[in-house]
Design an enzyme around this catalytic site. Structure first.
Site, short mmCIF file in Angstrom:
data_model
loop_
_atom_site.label_atom_id
_atom_site.label_comp_id
_atom_site.label_asym_id
_atom_site.label_seq_id
_atom_site.Cartn_x
_atom_site.Cartn_y
_atom_site.Cartn_z
CG ASP A 444 -1.83 1.17 1.31
OD1 ASP A 444 -2.34 1.59 0.26
OD2 ASP A 444 -2.03 1.69 2.41
CB THR A 446 -1.88 6.40 2.23
OG1 THR A 446 -2.00 7.06 0.98
CG2 THR A 446 -2.11 7.40 3.35
CD GLU A 748 -12.47 12.07 10.13
OE1 GLU A 748 -12.17 11.91 11.33
OE2 GLU A 748 -13.53 11.66 9.63
NE ARG A 856 -3.93 11.02 1.91
CZ ARG A 856 -4.52 9.85 1.67
NH1 ARG A 856 -3.86 8.92 1.04
NH2 ARG A 856 -5.74 9.61 2.08
N GLY A 937 -5.16 3.56 -3.55
CA GLY A 937 -6.42 4.17 -3.95
C GLY A 937 -6.28 5.62 -4.35
N GLY A 1011 -7.95 2.13 -11.73
CA GLY A 1011 -8.90 1.17 -11.19
C GLY A 1011 -9.90 0.65 -12.19
#
Length: 1392
Positions: A444, A446, A748, A856, A937, A1011
């Site tokens: 992955d 991140t 967040e 990001r 992703g 994707g």
């Protein structure tokens, strides 16, 4: 459709009612026993029904509680009465023990008896006793732990006493009402009914459950007091436990920690949906809440904590699969040897029964037994005699070696992260050797390659990009401060620093943060401040953009003069002061200012922002503040009560009129304040503006955007209107610096800190409202109607709130740009449709720019609902929340129905720094022949940027992009790219595929696929083409991939290519990929412990994979492979001694070795050396393996443990057994020695040959090896001497008395043994010497040559320095990396 759902719901409700009660009966009438029986019948299906223990439904509770287990736990397997039978049953489920039992029983048959009956029982009894003692000790420890847990005390409501009383945990039952205080552990899974917090929330810490230390917020069931049957005013009354009459329907117990479905039905029939936020899980701890009350829904072994307590993971390694094949070959070899003996005995017996030999007195045979039957009996006798050939004990030895290897891995300090105080975890105990055979690594991005500590970098609002240059310079200040330490590379600080950061020295030059320099050195940093999750100083101290500040200042401007129009004199003074503070940047200052002014002029900004833009900016920061799950607390108290919602303002004009009534003079402060806390001094509870001093107006022709943005400090007026109370005068008002944000994800936290920097501060959160400070307005309570959490399918999160300024129902959505941009549309009826289209196009351009910089990206959008739309959607949402079956699907459909026709507000760019040593680790892994794939992703541009930064993509690599709009286009492009790659192949070939070697000098190919295209590539028709292209590429980057796609890619490569795969990730979205891979590695990062809990190994940093795989993986595989080959060789060699003897005893199954020695040979005399060999052998030092990663590839190509090496070991064992048997045979030919005297030199020679064979095969010899080898040989000779001296009838029918004593006293014995040992080991020794001399490892030879060259160069330069001394010369080791930096100069050398 919704009406149909409601009709079905009502019919179920009526059918579930009491059959004895009419439809119009009194609902408060006590139910009958028939209803209780019906409820109990329902509980046996897919759901469970829960009633309170004391209350109106006590009858139903008595019926239902019989079906539910109590809260006592029992993790023990045995009791005093059941230990022996159950433990024996468990042990005899193993094939090895059944094999020993079969041989022991077979030896009791007189016709096939080979040894004394008691002797054959020794191996089985020893194994059973040792394992039984181990199991008993482990079970006793579990018993003590269970007793301690079950005796914990909890406060449980007692109906007879009408009070909460102390009860042990094991006495708690489903339906009990439990009261907990702060810091108490939750005894069972409770449904939260009441909390002392006025907001109806409870904070829990789940570190005992999943290892996460950040606080989680749980909510009281909405209107739980309404379930009190006798409460006159349920909404305002306190919770009354004895009158609680709600019926709870929930799903049956399951192990999913993140899911809980159900509803609570009130006495009137209304239902309230239950979800995971209402559930308090067992083993968690209540924090920051005085008291809570909950009802037990799951108890004991039904709790989620106990259902997840499954123990260590079990996987079968490929080495073990290879071993099983070789064991089968040993079975075949045993069958052939026994069959040969049976046939030989039958032929021998038939010849003896020949009439010509009937009178020979030497041979007396039973003439009544046919040769065929005698041969059949000898076959089973030989099975007993040659039982050692099946290496059953090898499995036990492998388990012991693996446990010791895991212990060594745990003790490796290089794999320990001091910053996090965490080390490596081996959760799968039997696949350590698979770390040495990895061929494909799937990672992955991140949190795995990057820090996952997000820092707000820049944003775009209403189509206008705000670069936040000061914020970029702030990050560079962290870089420069980090680089000031001597001997450390300039890296970006990644932890909370206690040093204050002044931004006065920040000039307004253009800057961009490159991922090549954003690497962290966390192990050398100061200890972090424990102020909350994702609370680093770097993330909190966001420097606002001056242009955005000026636009926000219009919200609180009185209208006398435009904001930001400060005097030129003040700006000049401030600029001079800034230049004095940044003397090292003086040369670039003027050029940077010109660039900044040119950029400011080209921005699409007007003299005053439109009301539409101001509304968009306000909504943007309001969305950042409210669209999250952040828990707000402070050091003094956990939270604050949200005040009642004040009447909302209707328009922005009313906001401006409100500030016009303030009538205060504008001011400008002389000195700039770079940080958010200084740019935004809270004087009115929100953002206050400092403008020009009285009499100092703007320059002629200067608009609101002119002037130096860095020198304008915005502050509030000193004189306040009575409507606005100063925060200093309010003792209940907290300082912004005291607020702590506990976020579930770093994204967040970064966005909340960014909103806080602009004065939009989230001050408090409750289940139904939020307290938010808006710039220029003050604190407002925002009604929180619904929260639609983030999920991997939607890739977004939404909140439904009532806007504090307009009173409208607004949906704020935050998520991936691929999800939001497709849903963003021009609002219906909007007059300025061209404006929205322009905003959409500009935002997309800004997103592409952010992605190219490696940031990001997230998009922010909103949607305004009228009351009819909201009520229509609310019906479906309530139905979905109260459903048990298909609840996830209904909630997903409801969220997708709401998140349509969104209005795009803007986007954000967040920088995520690379972890330390990631480029070096990837380079080493690729040099070891491991293919590294990145499955992420994120956007394609972001993934490519990070891949370049971490050296996954080299400068000379060919980048191939596979983005298609249809399946046919994908097939055509795959075929085209395959042809291009085949034509471009000119480098060294990789063992796995046809691609150039990862460490070669030639250019390689890197495939980048998105994707959507990956979906088509994974379909049956295109899998082969995709695999052909992928295996020819040096690396593959899959962008925009979902968790399902990640697992599909890993499974496809693992199954179709037959390679060993390793997957590494840190989040819940990586769990499926980790579980599918042969070896799963979880990183204990910022996204919880889901990946760690699902992994086989857990590390704290990605760089630890380098040593874990290249060093420990190689060692574990090499040690186990050689130990297995040695163990198989040892058994085959010793068994063949008995087999050769059968040719001289008529294949009768007789042996020339004492039966006790024969049994103890493998059980005692040669059992420990293989363990030491498998634990301590080290073919290459760790430093060499790390410096020369190609040695890992050599291990895979050197064929350590393959069928050929197995058969070579078997042939070597056959040769040595022939030597050990026939050298004593020919030496003692013609003598009168007996069987035991003949077997004594054979047995001693075999023992010494086996022990010395290990010495030849060992790469490392320590004092431990010497002690073990001497102890093994010494124990044998001590045993046989004592046995022959004192044992008279221990080995019936033979008598060993005095045999060994006599043999050891003969000089010929030692001559025979010495000659035998030398003859047997000489070929193996010569082969070992010649192989290492003529065929050393190419990588090892290169490393040795480099070391030799470096040493020669160092000595030559030392001699030159001694002959040519010169003052001021730097020692040669300072510039040569091959030299020793710490070498002291000679006496004639001049020190630098």
């Amino acid at each position: 459709m919704e009406r149909l759902h409601w009709v079905r719901h009502r019919c179920r409700q009526l059918l579930a009612a009491d059959s004895g009660r009419g439809w119009y009966s009194n609902p408060n009438e006590p139910p009958s026993k028939a209803a209780a029986v019906d409820a109990g019948r329902r509980s046996g299906g897919k759901r469970r029904t829960v009633y309170a223990r004391y209350g109106p439904h006590q009858t139903q509770w008595e019926v239902l509680t019989k079906k539910y287990p109590g809260n006592g736990i029992r993790t023990t397997k045995y009791s005093l009465l059941t230990f022996i039978p159950v433990n024996l049953f468990q042990q005899f489920r193993r094939v090895a023990n059944l094999y020993f039992l079969f041989l022991a029983l077979l030896n009791w048959v007189p016709v096939v008896e080979a040894f004394e009956k008691e002797i054959t029982m020794i191996p089985l009894v020893v194994v059973l006793v040792v394992i039984g003692i181990k199991d008993a000790l482990e079970d006793y420890r579990r018993y003590l732990f269970d007793k301690k847990i079950n005796n914990n005390v909890a406060r449980v409501f007692c109906g007879s006493q009408r009070a909460y009383v102390d009860r042990r945990w094991e006495q708690v039952r489903v339906g009990d009402l439990v009261r907990l205080s702060c810091n108490q552990i939750i005894p069972a899974d409770l449904l939260l009914l009441s909390s002392s917090d006025p907001r109806g929330v409870c904070y829990i810490e789940t570190s005992n459950l999943d290892g996460e230390s950040n606080l989680k917020q749980r909510q009281v069931v909405p209107d739980a007091n309404a379930a009190n049957a006798n409460a006159a005013n349920a909404q305002n009354s306190e919770f009354c436990p004895e009158s609680f009459s709600g019926r709870i329907e929930c799903e049956n117990p399951n192990e999913d920690l993140a899911r809980f479905r159900g509803y609570m039905e009130r006495p009137g029939g209304a239902r309230v949906g239950l979800h995971q936020q209402n559930l308090l899980l067992r083993s968690c701890r209540v924090r920051n809440t005085e008291t809570v009350v909950g009802i037990v829904v799951y108890a004991g072994h039904d709790t989620k904590a106990m259902m997840n307590n499954s123990g260590p993971r079990y996987k079968r390694s490929r080495l073990e699969k290879r071993l099983n094949t070789d064991v089968l070959w040993c079975v075949v070899l045993l069958a052939v040897m026994c069959l040969t003996a049976a046939v030989g005995h039958g032929l021998w017996l038939r010849n003896l029964q020949n009439p010509g030999l009937q009178g020979d007195p030497v041979f007396q045979v039973d003439g009544e037994t046919s040769p065929a039957l005698a041969g059949f009996q000898v076959f089973w006798t030989m099975i007993i005699v040659l039982q050692v050939l099946i290496p059953i004990s090898l499995y036990v030895s492998i388990e012991i070696v693996k446990l010791v290897q895991i212990y060594f891995i745990h003790q490796d300090l290089d794999l320990h992260q001091q910053h996090q105080d965490s080390g490596v975890q081996c959760r799968a105990l039997n696949i350590t050797e698979d770390l040495g055979r990895v061929q494909f690594l799937f990672s992955d991005k991140t949190g795995t390659l990057t820090e996952n500590q997000m820092v707000f970098r820049r944003c775009s609002i209403f189509g206008v990009e705000y670069p936040h240059r000061d914020n970029a310079l702030r990050l560079q200040v962290y870089e420069s401060q980090r680089g000031e330490a001597p001997g450390r590379p300039p890296t970006l600080r990644s932890v909370c620093s206690r040093k204050s950061l002044s931004c006065r020295s920040l000039s307004c030059n253009r800057s961009s943060v490159s991922l090549h320099t954003l690497t962290a050195e966390s192990e050398d940093e100061d200890p972090p401040e424990t102020t909350g999750a994702f609370c680093s100083r770097m993330a909190k101290d966001v420097v606002p953009d001056p242009d955005l500040v000026r636009k926000l200042s219009w919200l609180c401007w009185s209208g006398s003069a435009p904001p930001g129009g400060g005097g030129a004199q003040t700006q000049t003074q401030n600029q001079t002061q800034t230049q004095n503070q940044t003397q090292n940047q003086t040369q670039n200052q003027t050029q940077t200012q010109n660039q900044t002014q040119n950029q400011t002029q080209t921005q699409t900004q007007t003299s005053s922002p439109s009301s539409l833009e101001l509304s968009c900016i306000t909504d943007f920061f309001l969305a950042l503040a409210v669209c999250n799950s952040v828990v707000v607390s402070s050091p003094g108290q956990p939270g604050h009560a949200v005040p009642e919602v004040q009447p909302p303002l209707r328009s922005l004009e009313e906001i401006r009129l409100m500030f016009q009534r303030l009538s205060f003079p504008p001011q400008i402060r002389g000195s700039p304040r770079g940080l958010a806390g200084r740019l935004f001094a809270r004087k009115t509870g929100g953002l206050a503006v400092t403008t020009a001093e009285p009499g100092a107006g703007p320059e002629p022709g200067a608009g609101p955007d002119t002037g130096n943005p860095e020198d304008s400090s915005i502050e509030g007026p000193e004189d306040q209107n009575t409507e606005h109370q100063r925060p200093e005068d309010d003792p209940d008002q907290d300082n912004d610096d005291d607020l702590l944000y506990e976020a579930e994800s770093p994204d967040e936290a970064a966005l909340v800190h960014a909103a806080r920097a602009y004065g939009c501060t989230l001050r408090c959160r409750s289940a139904r409202s939020l307290l938010v400070d808006l710039p220029g307005i003050g604190s407002l309570a925002v009604s929180l109607l619904h929260v639609l959490p983030f999920d991997s399918n939607r890739k977004r999160m939404s909140v439904v709130v009532r806007h504090p300024l307009t009173g409208e129902v607004v949906v704020y959505t935050k998520g991936a740009d691929s999800a939001i941009m497709d849903l963003a549309e021009t609002p219906k009826g909007a007059e300025q449709s061209d404006v929205y289209n322009h905003v959409r196009d500009q935002t997309q351009n800004h997103l592409d720019t952010y992605a190219r910089e490696g940031l990001r990206t997230l998009c922010i959008a909103k949607k305004v609902l009228d009351q009819d739309q909201y009520e229509s959607w609310l019906k479906g949402q309530v139905l979905a929340e109260s459903s048990i079956e298909n609840r996830d699907e209904l909630l997903l459909e409801s969220a997708q129905r709401l998140e349509t026709e969104l209005t795009l507000l803007g986007s954000t760019g967040i920088v995520d720094r690379l972890q330390e040593d990631v480029p070096e680790t990837i380079e080493a892994l690729q040099g070891a022949g491991i293919r590294v794939w990145v499955l992420t992703g994120d956007k394609q541009e972001t993934a490519v940027n990070v891949a370049n930064a971490c050296r996954l993509i080299r400068p000379n690599d060919q980048l191939m992009t596979l983005n298609c709009e249809s399946k046919d286009a994908c097939a055509a492009l795959l075929e085209q790219l395959n042809l291009e790659v085949q034509g471009a192949e000119n480098g060294p070939r990789d063992p796995v595929g046809d691609a150039p070697g990862p460490h070669g000098d030639g250019p390689g190919s890197v495939l980048v696929i998105d994707g959507r295209t990956l979906d088509w590539a994974l379909q049956d028709g295109l899998q082969s083409s995709f695999l052909d292209l992928s295996r020819r590429c040096r690396a593959v980057i899959c962008c925009r991939s979902t968790p399902l796609q990640k697992s599909q890619v890993v499974r496809l490569v693992r199954d179709r290519l037959g390679v060993l795969t390793l997957a590494v990730g840190d989040g819940a979205n990586d769990v499926s990929m980790i579980q599918v891979a042969d070896v799963g590695v979880g990183i204990s990062g910022q996204e919880g412990m889901q990946a760690v809990m699902a992994s086989d190994f857990a590390v704290s940093r990605f760089r630890h994979l380098r040593k874990l795989v290249l060093v420990h993986g190689r060692w574990c595989y090499h040690r186990l492979a050689n130990m297995i080959l040695y163990f198989l060789y040892k058994n085959v060699m010793y068994v063949n001694l008995l087999f050769w003897y059968q040719f001289f005893c008529g294949f009768s199954g007789s042996v020339m070795i004492n039966s006790w020695v024969l049994i103890l040979f493998n059980l005692a005399f040669t059992s420990v050396p293989p363990l030491v060999f498998g634990v301590l052998d080290q073919d290459t030092p760790a430093q060499t393996l790390l410096r020369v990663p190609e040695l890992y590839r050599d291990l895979q190509t050197s064929q350590v443990y393959v069928p050929s090496t197995f058969w070579v070991s078997v042939l070597d064992a056959f040769y040595q057994s022939l030597v050990c048997f026939f050298v004593p045979y020919f030496a003692l030919a013609g003598s009168d020695v007996g069987d035991l005297s003949f077997g004594s030199p054979i047995n001693a020679s075999a023992l010494l040959v086996i022990l010395l064979h290990q010495v030849i095969m060992s790469n490392t010899l320590t004092w431990i090896h010497g002690v073990v080898l001497l102890a093994s040989a010494g124990s044998y000779f001590v045993f046989v001497v004592l046995f022959s001296r004192f044992c008279r009838t221990c080995s019936h029918p033979t008598n060993p008395l005095g045999v060994e004593t006599l043999e050891l006293a003969r000089p010929g014995f030692y001559l025979i043994v010495g000659l035998t040992v030398v003859t047997a080991l000489l070929p193996r020794f010569l082969f070992r010497v010649l192989h290492r001399t003529l065929h050393p490892s190419a990588a090892l030879r290169s490393a040795q040559r480099d070391e030799a060259d470096s040493e020669r160069y160092r000595r030559r330069m030392q001699r030159w320095n001694q002959k040519h001394p010169r003052t001021g010369r730097v020692p040669v080791c300072a510039d040569n990396p091959g030299l020793e930096p710490g070498l002291d100069p000679g006496p004639d050398q001049v020190r630098s």
